[in-house]
Design an enzyme around this catalytic site. Structure first.
Site, PDB file in Angstrom:
ATOM      1  N   ASN A   1       0.876  -1.139   0.093  1.00 42.89           N
ATOM      2  CA  ASN A   1       0.066  -0.010   0.024  1.00 42.89           C
ATOM      3  C   ASN A   1       0.796   1.279   0.072  1.00 42.89           C
ATOM      4  O   ASN A   1       1.513   1.644   1.120  1.00 42.89           O
ATOM      5  CB  ASN A   1      -0.836  -0.047   1.177  1.00 42.89           C
ATOM      6  CG  ASN A   1      -1.646   1.189   1.360  1.00 42.89           C
ATOM      7  OD1 ASN A   1      -1.752   2.141   0.554  1.00 42.89           O
ATOM      8  ND2 ASN A   1      -2.315   1.468   2.696  1.00 42.89           N
TER       9      ASN A   1
ATOM     10  N   GLU B   1      -6.429   4.933   7.836  1.00 42.22           N
ATOM     11  CA  GLU B   1      -6.246   6.312   7.348  1.00 42.22           C
ATOM     12  C   GLU B   1      -7.578   6.954   6.731  1.00 42.22           C
ATOM     13  O   GLU B   1      -7.853   8.030   7.002  1.00 42.22           O
ATOM     14  CB  GLU B   1      -4.881   6.420   6.681  1.00 42.22           C
ATOM     15  CG  GLU B   1      -4.085   5.959   7.439  1.00 42.22           C
ATOM     16  CD  GLU B   1      -2.546   5.726   6.806  1.00 42.22           C
ATOM     17  OE1 GLU B   1      -2.647   5.683   5.384  1.00 42.22           O
ATOM     18  OE2 GLU B   1      -1.748   5.216   7.544  1.00 42.22           O
TER      19      GLU B   1
ATOM     20  N   SER C   1       3.713  -2.208  10.484  1.00 42.15           N
ATOM     21  CA  SER C   1       5.087  -2.308  10.619  1.00 42.15           C
ATOM     22  C   SER C   1       5.593  -3.474  10.211  1.00 42.15           C
ATOM     23  O   SER C   1       6.438  -4.272  10.775  1.00 42.15           O
ATOM     24  CB  SER C   1       5.440  -1.692  11.839  1.00 42.15           C
ATOM     25  OG  SER C   1       5.232  -0.455  12.272  1.00 42.15           O
TER      26      SER C   1
ATOM     27  N   GLY D   1       2.752   2.430  10.703  1.00 45.45           N
ATOM     28  CA  GLY D   1       3.809   3.454  10.594  1.00 45.45           C
ATOM     29  C   GLY D   1       4.535   3.826  11.734  1.00 45.45           C
ATOM     30  O   GLY D   1       5.112   4.830  11.833  1.00 45.45           O
TER      31      GLY D   1
ATOM     32  N   GLU E   1      -5.164  -4.813  10.608  1.00 44.35           N
ATOM     33  CA  GLU E   1      -4.107  -3.989  10.994  1.00 44.35           C
ATOM     34  C   GLU E   1      -4.381  -2.915  12.411  1.00 44.35           C
ATOM     35  O   GLU E   1      -5.216  -2.191  12.126  1.00 44.35           O
ATOM     36  CB  GLU E   1      -4.230  -2.677   9.606  1.00 44.35           C
ATOM     37  CG  GLU E   1      -3.888  -3.318   8.300  1.00 44.35           C
ATOM     38  CD  GLU E   1      -3.223  -2.407   7.459  1.00 44.35           C
ATOM     39  OE1 GLU E   1      -2.319  -2.596   6.813  1.00 44.35           O
ATOM     40  OE2 GLU E   1      -3.932  -1.599   7.212  1.00 44.35           O
TER      41      GLU E   1
ATOM     42  N   HIS F   1      -9.154   1.336   4.908  1.00 41.75           N
ATOM     43  CA  HIS F   1      -8.098   1.551   5.781  1.00 41.75           C
ATOM     44  C   HIS F   1      -8.246   2.616   6.808  1.00 41.75           C
ATOM     45  O   HIS F   1      -9.070   3.457   6.573  1.00 41.75           O
ATOM     46  CB  HIS F   1      -6.942   1.837   4.766  1.00 41.75           C
ATOM     47  CG  HIS F   1      -5.738   1.974   5.074  1.00 41.75           C
ATOM     48  ND1 HIS F   1      -5.496   3.042   5.994  1.00 41.75           N
ATOM     49  CD2 HIS F   1      -4.638   1.070   5.138  1.00 41.75           C
ATOM     50  CE1 HIS F   1      -3.958   2.668   6.535  1.00 41.75           C
ATOM     51  NE2 HIS F   1      -3.490   1.684   6.052  1.00 41.75           N
TER      52      HIS F   1
ATOM     53  N   LYS G   1       0.123   4.332  -0.357  1.00 41.77           N
ATOM     54  CA  LYS G   1      -0.496   5.502   0.155  1.00 41.77           C
ATOM     55  C   LYS G   1      -0.054   6.663  -0.714  1.00 41.77           C
ATOM     56  O   LYS G   1       0.026   6.559  -1.851  1.00 41.77           O
ATOM     57  CB  LYS G   1       0.188   5.626   1.735  1.00 41.77           C
ATOM     58  CG  LYS G   1       0.089   4.361   2.502  1.00 41.77           C
ATOM     59  CD  LYS G   1       0.216   4.596   3.975  1.00 41.77           C
ATOM     60  CE  LYS G   1      -0.266   3.365   4.825  1.00 41.77           C
ATOM     61  NZ  LYS G   1       0.203   3.368   6.199  1.00 41.77           N
TER      62      LYS G   1
HETATM   63  P1  PGA Z   1       3.054   0.203   7.590  1.00 37.30           P
HETATM   64  O1  PGA Z   1       1.595   0.637   7.124  1.00 37.30           O
HETATM   65  O2  PGA Z   1       3.612  -1.006   6.947  1.00 37.30           O
HETATM   66  O3  PGA Z   1       3.870   1.539   7.231  1.00 37.30           O
HETATM   67  O4  PGA Z   1       2.974   0.107   9.063  1.00 37.30           O
HETATM   68  C1  PGA Z   1       0.556  -0.548   6.808  1.00 37.30           C
HETATM   69  C2  PGA Z   1      -0.739   0.197   6.184  1.00 37.30           C
HETATM   70  O5  PGA Z   1      -1.072   1.009   6.419  1.00 37.30           O
HETATM   71  O6  PGA Z   1      -1.291  -0.635   5.316  1.00 37.30           O
END
Ligand code: PGA
Length: 249
Positions: A9, A99, A209, A175, A169, A97, A11
């Site tokens: 992903n 976000e 992560s 992140g 998640e 997601h 983003k």
């Molecule tokens: P990350 O993000 O691997 O940077 O923690 C995962 C995601 O938001 O799908």
């Protein structure tokens, strides 16, 4: 047995030119990954055309989008329809997601509308669920993710449900570099799988992560079938190493 799926992903990262460069480097690095592993990259909308061109057909790497609107067309400024995604060879779409839930008013009801629309057009939704740190500390993680899963999949027939991909998640792990313990992630994912019979064979991905050096510990858990990877999917060599470490048997 659920399929193995590793999805990147991106983003809000990468222009079309950067996307082409990534793909040229990435494809040879994953050429020997077993064919039964689905590798997906989800660039921003503006880079989908470049990605589709660079992936070549038949593509070893599948193309994903990060969002979609459920209506076929209309007065929805700034939105993108399923037909627009199909034109660029997209077959996976991330829905729900955290976000988007936090910054773009994505709620369980819109997640459900998107999942239904995608499945009706033969696309694969990657449905993301997860708890906040407050919810985890309050001891309501399982309740929360099961409620999100049931709401996202409400009203779908078992036969249709078998075509979804789920992603667990934990929001506090996204992140942050603070990944969820693999055993605990596997436990929660087992609870998700157990909440609806038809999820027995659907891939459930861990996200938060995930890196090349921790992916094998996740893949060793019985209910973990892959990853939804943010930061570690942005560099071609790093992501290829993660995919290889996930799929070495
Ligand atoms: P990350 O993000 O691997 O940077 O923690 C995962 C995601 O938001 O799908």
């Amino acid at each position: 047995m659920p399929r193995t799926v590793i999805a990147g992903n991106w983003k809000m990262h990468k222009t079309s030119a950067e996307t082409r460069t990534f793909i040229e480097t990435f494809l040879p690095l994953v050429a020997h990954v077993p064919r039964d592993v689905d590798i997906v990259i989800a660039p921003p909308f503006t880079a989908l055309a470049a990605a589709h061109g660079a992936l070549r057909q038949p593509a070893r790497v599948r193309l994903g989008a990060q969002n979609v609107h459920w209506e076929p067309q209309g007065a929805y400024t700034g939105e993108i329809s399923i037909a627009m995604l199909l034109e660029h060879g997209v077959d996976h779409v991330i829905v729900g997601h955290s976000e988007r839930r936090t910054f773009n008013n994505e709620v369980d009801a819109t997640v459900n509308l998107k999942v239904r629309a995608l499945l009706a057009h033969g696309l694969t939704p990657i449905v993301a669920v997860g708890e906040t740190l407050d919810e985890r500390e309050a001891g309501i993680t399982d309740e929360r993710v099961i409620a999100q899963t049931r709401a996202a999949l409400a009203g779908l027939e078992s036969e249709t449900l078998r075509r979804v991909v789920l992603a667990y998640e934990p929001i506090w792990a996204i992140g942050t570099g603070r990944n969820c313990d693999p055993l605990e992630a596997g436990r929660v994912m087992g609870a998700i799988r157990g909440c609806i019979d038809a999820l027995r064979d659907v891939p459930i991905l861990y996200g938060g992560s995930m890196k090349a050096d921790n992916v094998a510990a996740y893949m060793a858990q019985p209910h973990i079938n892959g990853g939804l990877v943010g930061g570690a999917s942005l560099d071609a060599s790093t992501f290829a190493a993660l995919v290889r470490n996930a799929t070495t048997r």
